[in-house]
Write a protein that holds these residues in place. Structure first.
Motif, PDB file in Angstrom:
ATOM      1  N   ARG A  89      26.160  54.243  25.187  1.00  0.00           N
ATOM      2  CA  ARG A  89      27.478  53.991  26.020  1.00  0.00           C
ATOM      3  C   ARG A  89      28.776  53.389  26.080  1.00  0.00           C
ATOM      4  O   ARG A  89      28.691  53.422  27.483  1.00  0.00           O
ATOM      5  N   GLY A  90      29.278  52.936  25.462  1.00  0.00           N
ATOM      6  CA  GLY A  90      30.356  52.353  24.480  1.00  0.00           C
ATOM      7  C   GLY A  90      30.706  51.132  25.717  1.00  0.00           C
ATOM      8  O   GLY A  90      31.352  51.069  26.080  1.00  0.00           O
ATOM      9  N   LEU A  91      29.567  50.688  25.940  1.00  0.00           N
ATOM     10  CA  LEU A  91      29.789  49.305  26.263  1.00  0.00           C
ATOM     11  C   LEU A  91      30.626  48.188  25.140  1.00  0.00           C
ATOM     12  O   LEU A  91      30.897  47.450  26.464  1.00  0.00           O
ATOM     13  N   SER A  92      30.104  48.187  24.291  1.00  0.00           N
ATOM     14  CA  SER A  92      30.906  47.088  23.563  1.00  0.00           C
ATOM     15  C   SER A  92      31.500  47.703  22.526  1.00  0.00           C
ATOM     16  O   SER A  92      30.168  48.544  22.390  1.00  0.00           O
ATOM     17  N   TYR A  93      32.373  46.686  22.046  1.00  0.00           N
ATOM     18  CA  TYR A  93      32.445  47.148  20.403  1.00  0.00           C
ATOM     19  C   TYR A  93      31.410  46.960  19.082  1.00  0.00           C
ATOM     20  O   TYR A  93      31.360  47.483  17.765  1.00  0.00           O
ATOM     21  N   SER A  94      31.127  45.996  19.316  1.00  0.00           N
ATOM     22  CA  SER A  94      30.028  44.948  18.325  1.00  0.00           C
ATOM     23  C   SER A  94      28.849  44.809  19.273  1.00  0.00           C
ATOM     24  O   SER A  94      29.020  43.764  20.980  1.00  0.00           O
ATOM     25  N   VAL A  95      27.864  44.980  19.183  1.00  0.00           N
ATOM     26  CA  VAL A  95      26.422  43.905  19.594  1.00  0.00           C
ATOM     27  C   VAL A  95      25.496  43.835  18.195  1.00  0.00           C
ATOM     28  O   VAL A  95      25.237  44.686  17.322  1.00  0.00           O
ATOM     29  N   TYR A  96      24.932  42.561  18.655  1.00  0.00           N
ATOM     30  CA  TYR A  96      23.875  42.361  17.535  1.00  0.00           C
ATOM     31  C   TYR A  96      22.734  41.076  18.034  1.00  0.00           C
ATOM     32  O   TYR A  96      22.961  40.535  19.546  1.00  0.00           O
ATOM     33  N   SER A  97      22.246  40.499  17.194  1.00  0.00           N
ATOM     34  CA  SER A  97      21.550  39.703  16.980  1.00  0.00           C
ATOM     35  C   SER A  97      20.855  39.130  15.440  1.00  0.00           C
ATOM     36  O   SER A  97      21.217  39.725  14.858  1.00  0.00           O
ATOM     37  N   TYR A  98      20.150  37.533  16.076  1.00  0.00           N
ATOM     38  CA  TYR A  98      20.223  37.064  14.396  1.00  0.00           C
ATOM     39  C   TYR A  98      19.085  36.529  14.876  1.00  0.00           C
ATOM     40  O   TYR A  98      19.434  35.534  16.041  1.00  0.00           O
ATOM     41  N   PHE A  99      17.889  35.404  14.036  1.00  0.00           N
ATOM     42  CA  PHE A  99      17.732  34.586  13.993  1.00  0.00           C
ATOM     43  C   PHE A  99      18.081  33.498  12.877  1.00  0.00           C
ATOM     44  O   PHE A  99      18.867  33.963  12.338  1.00  0.00           O
ATOM     45  N   ALA A 100      18.026  32.102  13.317  1.00  0.00           N
ATOM     46  CA  ALA A 100      18.783  31.060  12.404  1.00  0.00           C
ATOM     47  C   ALA A 100      17.870  30.034  12.273  1.00  0.00           C
ATOM     48  O   ALA A 100      17.817  29.125  12.613  1.00  0.00           O
ATOM     49  N   PRO A 101      16.196  30.444  10.892  1.00  0.00           N
ATOM     50  CA  PRO A 101      15.364  29.530  10.734  1.00  0.00           C
ATOM     51  C   PRO A 101      15.914  28.155   9.760  1.00  0.00           C
ATOM     52  O   PRO A 101      16.669  28.705   9.253  1.00  0.00           O
ATOM     53  N   GLY A 102      15.516  26.807  10.323  1.00  0.00           N
ATOM     54  CA  GLY A 102      15.372  26.082   9.610  1.00  0.00           C
ATOM     55  C   GLY A 102      13.913  25.298   9.409  1.00  0.00           C
ATOM     56  O   GLY A 102      13.465  25.439   9.532  1.00  0.00           O
TER      57      GLY A 102
ATOM     58  N   HIS B 217      13.711  23.213  11.752  1.00  0.00           N
ATOM     59  CA  HIS B 217      12.549  23.467  13.001  1.00  0.00           C
ATOM     60  C   HIS B 217      13.140  25.120  14.003  1.00  0.00           C
ATOM     61  O   HIS B 217      13.649  25.766  12.784  1.00  0.00           O
ATOM     62  N   ALA B 218      12.709  25.361  14.860  1.00  0.00           N
ATOM     63  CA  ALA B 218      12.761  26.435  15.093  1.00  0.00           C
ATOM     64  C   ALA B 218      14.401  26.550  16.039  1.00  0.00           C
ATOM     65  O   ALA B 218      14.732  26.089  16.506  1.00  0.00           O
ATOM     66  N   GLY B 219      14.620  27.109  14.548  1.00  0.00           N
ATOM     67  CA  GLY B 219      16.299  27.616  15.076  1.00  0.00           C
ATOM     68  C   GLY B 219      16.419  28.949  15.625  1.00  0.00           C
ATOM     69  O   GLY B 219      15.507  29.802  16.255  1.00  0.00           O
ATOM     70  N   ALA B 220      17.510  28.665  16.639  1.00  0.00           N
ATOM     71  CA  ALA B 220      17.458  30.005  17.812  1.00  0.00           C
ATOM     72  C   ALA B 220      17.511  31.296  17.690  1.00  0.00           C
ATOM     73  O   ALA B 220      18.456  31.629  16.191  1.00  0.00           O
ATOM     74  N   PHE B 221      17.103  32.827  17.846  1.00  0.00           N
ATOM     75  CA  PHE B 221      16.785  33.622  18.293  1.00  0.00           C
ATOM     76  C   PHE B 221      18.615  34.018  19.088  1.00  0.00           C
ATOM     77  O   PHE B 221      18.449  33.882  20.564  1.00  0.00           O
ATOM     78  N   THR B 222      19.318  35.007  18.975  1.00  0.00           N
ATOM     79  CA  THR B 222      20.795  35.070  19.453  1.00  0.00           C
ATOM     80  C   THR B 222      20.895  36.541  19.404  1.00  0.00           C
ATOM     81  O   THR B 222      20.804  37.135  18.338  1.00  0.00           O
ATOM     82  N   ALA B 223      21.227  37.085  20.695  1.00  0.00           N
ATOM     83  CA  ALA B 223      21.577  38.715  20.937  1.00  0.00           C
ATOM     84  C   ALA B 223      22.921  38.333  21.633  1.00  0.00           C
ATOM     85  O   ALA B 223      23.347  37.085  22.562  1.00  0.00           O
ATOM     86  N   GLY B 224      24.002  38.951  21.373  1.00  0.00           N
ATOM     87  CA  GLY B 224      25.734  38.758  21.630  1.00  0.00           C
ATOM     88  C   GLY B 224      26.613  39.992  21.629  1.00  0.00           C
ATOM     89  O   GLY B 224      26.211  41.203  21.001  1.00  0.00           O
ATOM     90  N   LEU B 225      26.917  40.252  22.887  1.00  0.00           N
ATOM     91  CA  LEU B 225      28.344  40.743  23.133  1.00  0.00           C
ATOM     92  C   LEU B 225      29.227  40.828  23.516  1.00  0.00           C
ATOM     93  O   LEU B 225      29.230  39.300  24.691  1.00  0.00           O
ATOM     94  N   GLN B 226      30.626  41.055  23.727  1.00  0.00           N
ATOM     95  CA  GLN B 226      31.858  40.916  23.819  1.00  0.00           C
ATOM     96  C   GLN B 226      32.202  42.578  25.040  1.00  0.00           C
ATOM     97  O   GLN B 226      31.763  43.540  24.477  1.00  0.00           O
ATOM     98  N   THR B 227      32.097  42.454  26.073  1.00  0.00           N
ATOM     99  CA  THR B 227      32.832  43.390  26.747  1.00  0.00           C
ATOM    100  C   THR B 227      33.230  43.141  28.181  1.00  0.00           C
ATOM    101  O   THR B 227      33.854  42.352  28.522  1.00  0.00           O
ATOM    102  N   ARG B 228      33.925  44.268  28.786  1.00  0.00           N
ATOM    103  CA  ARG B 228      34.548  44.188  30.114  1.00  0.00           C
ATOM    104  C   ARG B 228      34.052  43.456  30.845  1.00  0.00           C
ATOM    105  O   ARG B 228      33.326  43.485  31.238  1.00  0.00           O
ATOM    106  N   PRO B 229      34.725  42.633  31.889  1.00  0.00           N
ATOM    107  CA  PRO B 229      34.226  42.266  32.681  1.00  0.00           C
ATOM    108  C   PRO B 229      33.856  42.892  33.722  1.00  0.00           C
ATOM    109  O   PRO B 229      32.312  42.635  34.216  1.00  0.00           O
ATOM    110  N   ASP B 230      34.020  43.380  33.743  1.00  0.00           N
ATOM    111  CA  ASP B 230      33.305  44.853  34.885  1.00  0.00           C
ATOM    112  C   ASP B 230      32.510  45.441  34.639  1.00  0.00           C
ATOM    113  O   ASP B 230      31.141  46.148  35.506  1.00  0.00           O
ATOM    114  N   GLN B 231      32.200  45.415  32.840  1.00  0.00           N
ATOM    115  CA  GLN B 231      30.969  45.998  32.686  1.00  0.00           C
ATOM    116  C   GLN B 231      29.572  45.001  32.563  1.00  0.00           C
ATOM    117  O   GLN B 231      28.946  45.352  31.419  1.00  0.00           O
ATOM    118  N   ALA B 232      30.355  43.961  32.111  1.00  0.00           N
ATOM    119  CA  ALA B 232      29.339  43.139  31.371  1.00  0.00           C
ATOM    120  C   ALA B 232      27.805  42.921  32.131  1.00  0.00           C
ATOM    121  O   ALA B 232      26.514  43.030  31.301  1.00  0.00           O
TER     122      ALA B 232
END
Length: 427
Positions: A299-312, A314-329
């Motif tokens: 779809r060409g909506l973002s240059y980069s998109v990712y996910s990760y767990f950060a276990p420690g 205690h329960a570290g976060a599961f995070t998915a993230g991306l950057q995109t043009r505001p009109d495509q957010a």
């Protein structure tokens, strides 16, 4: 199949009379030694009103050593010059769970002896100079204020607060919290937590077990000996989210920053490998991941998109993230949410699972291709109480993961209908 280069990494482990625990990998090829000393003194033990105490304590511990036993005091400049003269390095830092000190030195007998002696002074006799702290506090406060002008920082702070709530993992270091920290607080914090009986010491390099044992004794020898080592108070667990949270923060920027997630799992989770392999497929595997395929490639909506767990601990976060043009957010967010929900509901395909295993197993030697990387792995084993043959069986554990195990683990850990969503950018 286990890669022959890592088929056997013998890790020796013992406990010293002081209570310090030691893990050693003898690596005689290069005349160097890397050491890491870990203490349960990370930011999870910060008082809420003094967020940042662990980090600044680790920082200030390296800003000079006190005079003792006929040795003159060294200010931060003299200390830096002393390390430069030795061609060695020593320093501290703090993360969520642990405060860590690292030493790197050549093993030439004269240099090694001098490096360990200096590291022992820095570890055991910090000077805690108040004038330096006043300067550092101003510097850190200015950096925090500047960072708050950036959309990525704003998104991260809002996201962390929403995911972790009142848990210390979500504490924000602010100029106000730093203003409530003095050198007396650091000194007390250090005295309570940085003791030989609480130390986990990992070593990788050209030393024998006997040399390592003597070295660790010397390194910790200027800390309070025979100090009380009663169990530290328990830290509460991260509370699961009761409902979804959605936060939209207007910001004039060329890109909208999008974060999605929730509390994940602890490092001790028995499904660690299923979650590791599963996330590699979902969003941790770069261009081969499902999020990247759906959001960027198709779809060409973002240059980069990712996910990760950060276990420690205690329960570290599961995070998915991306950057995109505001009109495509809105569209990019919707696609990412659907990909996550579909993966949790259905798990990976057979092809995705095999590709992830091939990638992880094939890349495993790169996790160990240097003493510093090997030290990180040994310290991980030490900190998380993993078996001494953990690295030896890592690829086998990855290869044994099934699609059903991934699906079951993700359905237990993640609830797509209860995730935090933060979007910074647009109006």
């Amino acid at each position: 199949m286990l890669h022959p280069a890592v088929a056997a990494i013998p890790i020796q482990h013992w406990t010293q009379p002081s209570g310090a625990q030691v893990w050693l990998v003898e690596s005689p090829v290069i005349p160097m030694l890397d050491v890491q000393v870990d203490f349960d003194a990370g930011s999870r033990r910060d008082p809420a009103e003094q967020a940042g105490l662990a980090s600044v304590t680790a920082l200030m511990a390296g800003k000079g050593v006190a005079a003792r036993d006929g040795r003159p005091a060294l200010d931060e400049n003299a200390l830096g010059e002393a390390w430069a003269d030795l061609g060695a390095a020593f320093g501290g830092s703090a993360g969520n769970d642990r405060m860590s000190f690292q030493l790197r030195t050549l093993t030439d007998p004269d240099l090694l002896q001098k490096s360990v002696a200096l590291a022992a002074r820095e570890l055991g006799e910090p000077a805690w100079p108040d004038d330096v702290w006043q300067r550092e506090r101003q510097r850190l406060s200015a950096a925090i204020k500047e960072s708050r002008t950036r959309p990525g920082t704003i998104a991260g702070l809002a996201y962390s607060a929403a995911v972790y709530g009142s848990h210390p993992y979500g504490y924000e270091t602010t100029p106000e919290s730093l203003a409530r920290i003095g050198v007396a607080d650091m000194r007390a914090r250090y005295a309570d937590f940085v003791r030989p009986c609480r130390a986990k010491v990992s070593l990788v390099g050209a030393v024998t077990r006997a040399q390592a044992d003597a070295l660790v004794t010397q390194l910790l020898g200027r800390l309070p000996q025979g100090a009380d080592c009663a169990p530290l108070p328990a830290v509460p667990e991260v509370a699961p989210l009761a409902a979804a949270k959605d936060e939209r923060i207007p910001f004039q920027s060329a890109q909208s920053h999008v974060l999605i997630g929730q509390p994940g799992y602890k490092r001790s989770d028995p499904d660690f490998f299923a979650l590791l392999v599963g996330n590699h497929i979902l969003g941790g595997g770069g261009f081969t991941s499902r999020l990247m395929t759906q959001v960027r490639e198709q779809r060409g909506l973002s240059y980069s998109v990712y996910s990760y767990f950060a276990p420690g601990l205690h329960a570290g976060a599961f995070t998915a993230g991306l950057q995109t043009r505001p009109d495509q957010a809105a569209e990019a967010l919707g696609v990412a949410q659907k990909v996550i929900a579909d993966f949790v509901a259905n798990g990976p395909t057979a092809d995705e699972l095999q590709a992830a295993k091939d990638n992880l197993i094939g890349g495993f030697p790169l996790r160990l291709d240097g003493n510093r990387k090997l030290l990180d792995n040994v310290a991980n084993i030490a900190w998380n109480n993993l078996p001494l043959d953990y690295l030896e069986h890592w690829t086998q554990r990855v290869d044994a993961v099934t699609a059903d195990q991934i699906k079951t683990a993700f359905q237990r850990v993640l609830q797509p209908q209860k995730m935090v969503t933060v979007v910074v950018g647009g109006q």
